[in-house]
Design a protein around this motif. Structure first.
Motif: not given
Length: 155
Positions: A80-92
């Protein structure tokens, strides 16, 4: 606090992420070139869906589709755009790689849009290398293909 869990893709909230992903993809790539999976398509024994939730709300997802005993395909990566830039995709992505190793897979492949700069940067940063079209995807000027060898450590 962000929690990560393998979930049934039909669980509440995931369909909203997939809908948002599809809207974003449609805005960046011609519809006939999009490789979409619905939550119903992902509800099968060969697909593992990993979801990130913030306070119980689904904010990111990714899927691993197993193709035989050797190859896994990364699909439906979205934050979700509001949660980008926090490393979430990398962790997934890192967790999907661990899941792939647990299944004994030896390579991961993926298709992404040629203009999805953040996704391309993430894949390259995590060791994915560009390759010719994978699986049964046609060559397209709108697509880029990546692969990564994942080694299963023998103990």
């Amino acid at each position: 606090m962000i929690s990560f869990a393998v979930e049934n893709p039909c669980r509440s909230g995931i369909e909203l992420l997939i809908e948002a992903l599809n809207i974003e993809i449609d805005s960046m790539t011609p519809a006939e070139c999009n490789q979409k999976l619905t939550v119903e398509d992902m509800d099968n024994g060969a697909t593992t869906v990993l979801v990130a939730r913030s306070h119980g709300v689904a904010v990111a997802c990714g899927a691993l589709v197993r193709h035989g005993t050797r190859t896994g395909e990364i699909k439906r990566m979205y934050t979700d755009p509001e949660h980008r830039g926090k490393g979430i995709s990398r962790k997934i992505l890192e967790r999907l790689e661990e899941i792939a190793k647990a299944f004994g897979l030896s390579e991961l492949v993926l298709e992404t849009g040629y203009n999805y700069d953040a996704a391309i940067a993430l894949y390259r940063k995590l060791g994915y290398v560009e390759c010719p079209p994978i699986l049964d995807y046609p060559a397209s000027k709108y697509s880029m293909f990546f692969r990564k060898d994942i080694l299963v450590e023998w103990k």
